[in-house]
Write a protein that holds these residues in place. Structure first.
Motif, short mmCIF file in Angstrom:
data_model
loop_
_atom_site.label_atom_id
_atom_site.label_comp_id
_atom_site.label_asym_id
_atom_site.label_seq_id
_atom_site.Cartn_x
_atom_site.Cartn_y
_atom_site.Cartn_z
N GLU A 5 57.79 42.59 43.86
CA GLU A 5 58.48 41.40 43.37
C GLU A 5 57.93 40.91 42.03
N ILE A 6 56.89 41.54 41.51
CA ILE A 6 56.31 41.09 40.24
C ILE A 6 57.24 41.45 39.10
N ASP A 7 57.53 40.49 38.25
CA ASP A 7 58.41 40.65 37.10
C ASP A 7 57.87 41.75 36.18
N GLU A 8 58.77 42.59 35.71
CA GLU A 8 58.41 43.69 34.80
C GLU A 8 57.70 43.17 33.55
N ALA A 9 58.08 41.99 33.08
CA ALA A 9 57.45 41.41 31.88
C ALA A 9 55.96 41.16 32.13
N ILE A 10 55.61 40.79 33.33
CA ILE A 10 54.19 40.58 33.68
C ILE A 10 53.47 41.92 33.70
N LEU A 11 54.05 42.90 34.37
CA LEU A 11 53.41 44.22 34.47
C LEU A 11 53.22 44.87 33.10
N LYS A 12 54.19 44.69 32.22
CA LYS A 12 54.09 45.26 30.87
C LYS A 12 53.19 44.43 29.97
N GLY A 13 52.97 43.17 30.32
CA GLY A 13 52.20 42.26 29.48
C GLY A 13 50.70 42.29 29.70
N VAL A 14 50.26 43.00 30.74
CA VAL A 14 48.82 43.10 30.99
C VAL A 14 48.30 44.44 30.50
N ASP A 15 46.99 44.55 30.44
CA ASP A 15 46.37 45.77 29.96
C ASP A 15 46.11 46.79 31.06
N TYR A 16 46.06 46.31 32.31
CA TYR A 16 45.84 47.24 33.42
C TYR A 16 46.40 46.64 34.71
N VAL A 17 47.06 47.49 35.50
CA VAL A 17 47.56 47.11 36.83
C VAL A 17 46.73 47.89 37.84
N VAL A 18 46.01 47.17 38.67
CA VAL A 18 45.16 47.80 39.68
C VAL A 18 46.03 48.57 40.66
N ASN A 19 45.64 49.81 40.90
CA ASN A 19 46.41 50.71 41.74
C ASN A 19 45.86 50.72 43.17
N LEU A 20 45.90 49.57 43.80
CA LEU A 20 45.47 49.42 45.20
C LEU A 20 46.43 48.48 45.91
N GLN A 21 46.71 48.75 47.14
CA GLN A 21 47.47 47.85 48.02
C GLN A 21 48.85 47.49 47.47
N GLN A 22 49.45 48.34 46.66
CA GLN A 22 50.75 48.00 46.09
C GLN A 22 51.86 48.06 47.13
N GLN A 23 51.65 48.74 48.23
CA GLN A 23 52.68 48.82 49.27
C GLN A 23 52.57 47.69 50.28
N LYS A 24 51.41 47.01 50.27
CA LYS A 24 51.16 45.95 51.24
C LYS A 24 51.80 44.64 50.79
N ASN A 25 52.39 43.92 51.73
CA ASN A 25 52.93 42.60 51.41
C ASN A 25 51.78 41.64 51.19
N GLY A 26 51.96 40.70 50.30
CA GLY A 26 50.92 39.72 50.00
C GLY A 26 50.92 38.58 50.99
N GLY A 27 50.02 37.65 50.76
CA GLY A 27 49.92 36.49 51.61
C GLY A 27 50.57 35.29 50.95
N ASN A 28 50.03 34.15 51.25
CA ASN A 28 50.52 32.90 50.68
C ASN A 28 49.47 32.35 49.72
N PRO A 29 49.89 31.50 48.79
CA PRO A 29 48.91 30.87 47.90
C PRO A 29 47.88 30.09 48.72
N SER A 30 46.72 29.88 48.13
CA SER A 30 45.64 29.18 48.82
C SER A 30 45.93 27.68 48.96
N THR A 31 45.26 27.08 49.92
CA THR A 31 45.22 25.63 50.00
C THR A 31 44.40 25.16 48.80
N ILE A 32 44.79 24.04 48.20
CA ILE A 32 44.02 23.48 47.09
C ILE A 32 43.61 22.06 47.45
N ILE A 33 42.30 21.81 47.35
CA ILE A 33 41.72 20.51 47.66
C ILE A 33 40.94 20.02 46.46
#
Length: 186
Positions: free
Chosen positions: A145-173
């Protein structure tokens, strides 16, 4: 995993940006002590630089190095938290000035993710963590689900866990030395 850590560290040390898995969602990261790299994150996300970013550390010792006075309540909150929890602390130290909010605070999470812990340990510095999306767009729940503009805009995409679904954002206090506890995001 070590090869991915080495590649990511080389990019971080050179002031570059990475996309990487965290204990919550896929993130855009950089060396949290490098102001130019932090500036690149804001530009890539198309985010106003007055909206704070989260910083990841790998343990209490690194937290204490980057916060002048960690309130005792922080340890209690982190010990009882049942999900990833980011705390906004007063008086951060040793990070890029443009990472610190106007009210002299910084959001920091002690990460609980094997790759991130090792990445931070081997880098020896905190890293920025912000969701891998353009400001105002939904937070991607998986790598695909990551926008192609983000993937192309960084210098490196870590090649781990790309098939795994992510979690939810953290609680912020927000935990202030003077005004107590305030939940920003559950």
């Amino acid at each position: 995993m070590r090869e991915e850590i080495d590649k990511a560290i080389a990019v971080l040390k050179s002031g570059g940006l990475i996309v990487y898995p965290t204990d919550t969602v896929w993130g855009i990261g950089c060396d949290a002590t490098n102001a130019e790299a932090v500036k690149k994150v804001y530009k890539l996300k198309q985010r106003q630089d007055n909206k704070a970013l989260i910083c990841l550390v790998n343990n209490y010792s690194m937290l204490e190095k980057h916060v002048d006075n960690v309130p005792k309540m922080a340890y209690t909150i982190l010990d009882i938290a049942d999900k990833p929890t980011t705390i906004i602390y007063d008086a951060p130290a040793g990070v890029a000035e443009n990472l610190i909010a106007e009210d002299n605070t910084l959001a920091i999470r002690i990460v609980d993710h094997d790759f991130c812990k090792k990445l931070i340990r081997y880098l020896g510095r905190p890293i920025v963590s912000t969701s891998a999306n353009i400001a105002g767009k939904p937070t991607p729940k998986s790598f695909k689900e990551i926008d192609e503009a983000i993937l192309k805009g960084v210098d490196y995409v870590v090649n781990l866990q790309q098939q795994k679904n992510g979690g939810n954002p953290s609680t912020i206090i927000k935990l202030s030395n003077t005004s107590g506890v305030k939940i920003i995001r559950e």
